[in-house]
Design a protein around this motif. Structure first.
Motif, PDB file in Angstrom:
ATOM      1  N   ASP A   1       2.287   1.905  -3.346  1.00 27.88           N
ATOM      2  CA  ASP A   1       1.379   2.261  -4.255  1.00 27.88           C
ATOM      3  C   ASP A   1       1.121   3.768  -4.272  1.00 27.88           C
ATOM      4  O   ASP A   1       0.852   4.222  -5.228  1.00 27.88           O
ATOM      5  CB  ASP A   1       0.224   1.317  -4.293  1.00 27.88           C
ATOM      6  N   GLY A   2       1.048   4.085  -2.966  1.00 32.95           N
ATOM      7  CA  GLY A   2       0.815   5.383  -2.813  1.00 32.95           C
ATOM      8  C   GLY A   2       2.017   6.405  -3.202  1.00 32.95           C
ATOM      9  O   GLY A   2       1.809   7.491  -3.854  1.00 32.95           O
TER      10      GLY A   2
ATOM     11  N   ASP B   1       3.833   5.473  -5.854  1.00 34.68           N
ATOM     12  CA  ASP B   1       3.921   5.387  -7.171  1.00 34.68           C
ATOM     13  C   ASP B   1       2.848   6.436  -7.678  1.00 34.68           C
ATOM     14  O   ASP B   1       3.240   7.179  -8.571  1.00 34.68           O
ATOM     15  CB  ASP B   1       3.423   4.083  -7.747  1.00 34.68           C
ATOM     16  N   SER B   2       1.771   6.939  -7.042  1.00 34.79           N
ATOM     17  CA  SER B   2       0.754   7.804  -7.605  1.00 34.79           C
ATOM     18  C   SER B   2       1.610   9.170  -7.246  1.00 34.79           C
ATOM     19  O   SER B   2       1.335  10.125  -8.107  1.00 34.79           O
ATOM     20  CB  SER B   2      -0.468   7.849  -6.819  1.00 34.79           C
ATOM     21  N   ASP B   3       1.906   9.379  -6.201  1.00 34.14           N
ATOM     22  CA  ASP B   3       2.773  10.482  -5.890  1.00 34.14           C
ATOM     23  C   ASP B   3       3.884  11.077  -7.265  1.00 34.14           C
ATOM     24  O   ASP B   3       4.150  12.065  -7.405  1.00 34.14           O
ATOM     25  CB  ASP B   3       3.546  10.661  -4.571  1.00 34.14           C
TER      26      ASP B   3
ATOM     27  N   ARG C   1       0.648  -1.181   0.000  1.00 39.91           N
ATOM     28  CA  ARG C   1      -0.045  -0.012  -0.100  1.00 39.91           C
ATOM     29  C   ARG C   1       0.908   1.230  -0.097  1.00 39.91           C
ATOM     30  O   ARG C   1       0.622   2.196  -0.626  1.00 39.91           O
ATOM     31  CB  ARG C   1      -0.978   0.000   1.265  1.00 39.91           C
ATOM     32  N   TYR C   2       1.963   1.344   0.703  1.00 42.05           N
ATOM     33  CA  TYR C   2       2.734   2.389   0.763  1.00 42.05           C
ATOM     34  C   TYR C   2       3.502   2.632  -0.495  1.00 42.05           C
ATOM     35  O   TYR C   2       3.675   3.721  -1.180  1.00 42.05           O
ATOM     36  CB  TYR C   2       3.819   2.047   1.870  1.00 42.05           C
TER      37      TYR C   2
END
Length: 116
Positions: A59-60, A62-64, A56-57
């Motif tokens: 993935d976050g 990656d979006s940032d 989850r970290y």
């Protein structure tokens, strides 16, 4: 003298004692194994939970990074457009660049003084 049948007598008592001792040792080892399996299961569940949190970290992040990439791409396009335009914009660009460099050195100086 007494006669003993099969499975009776002094030898049978000794065999029963050995069998009881082996049975007790077997139960103790089975309990130890069950405890080890329980600990391994708990450890595996903790690893799974930790891996999910890390995914989850990431993935976050990656979006940032994708949003920062979009910002940088837009800035580079605007910068390229500005440099390709006329002479007046080049003077402005040079002034802004020099100003940013001066601000950077001032901030660097202030941060280095604050750190000591």
């Amino acid at each position: 003298m007494a006669e003993w049948g099969r499975g009776e007598g002094p030898g049978a008592e000794s065999a029963n004692a050995v069998e009881d001792m082996l049975d007790a040792e077997n139960k103790r080892m089975a309990d130890s194994l069950a405890n080890k399996v329980t600990r391994l299961k708990s450890l595996a569940l903790d690893i799974d939970k930790d891996a999910d949190e890390q995914n989850r970290y990431l993935d976050g992040m990656d979006s940032d990074f994708m949003s920062v990439t979009g910002l940088l791409t837009g800035s580079v396009k605007r910068f390229s457009t500005m440099t390709q335009s006329g002479r007046d914009n080049r003077k402005l660009l040079c002034s802004v660049s020099a100003g940013l460099i001066v601000v950077f050195f001032i901030l660097y100086y202030l941060v280095s003084k604050a750190g000591t």
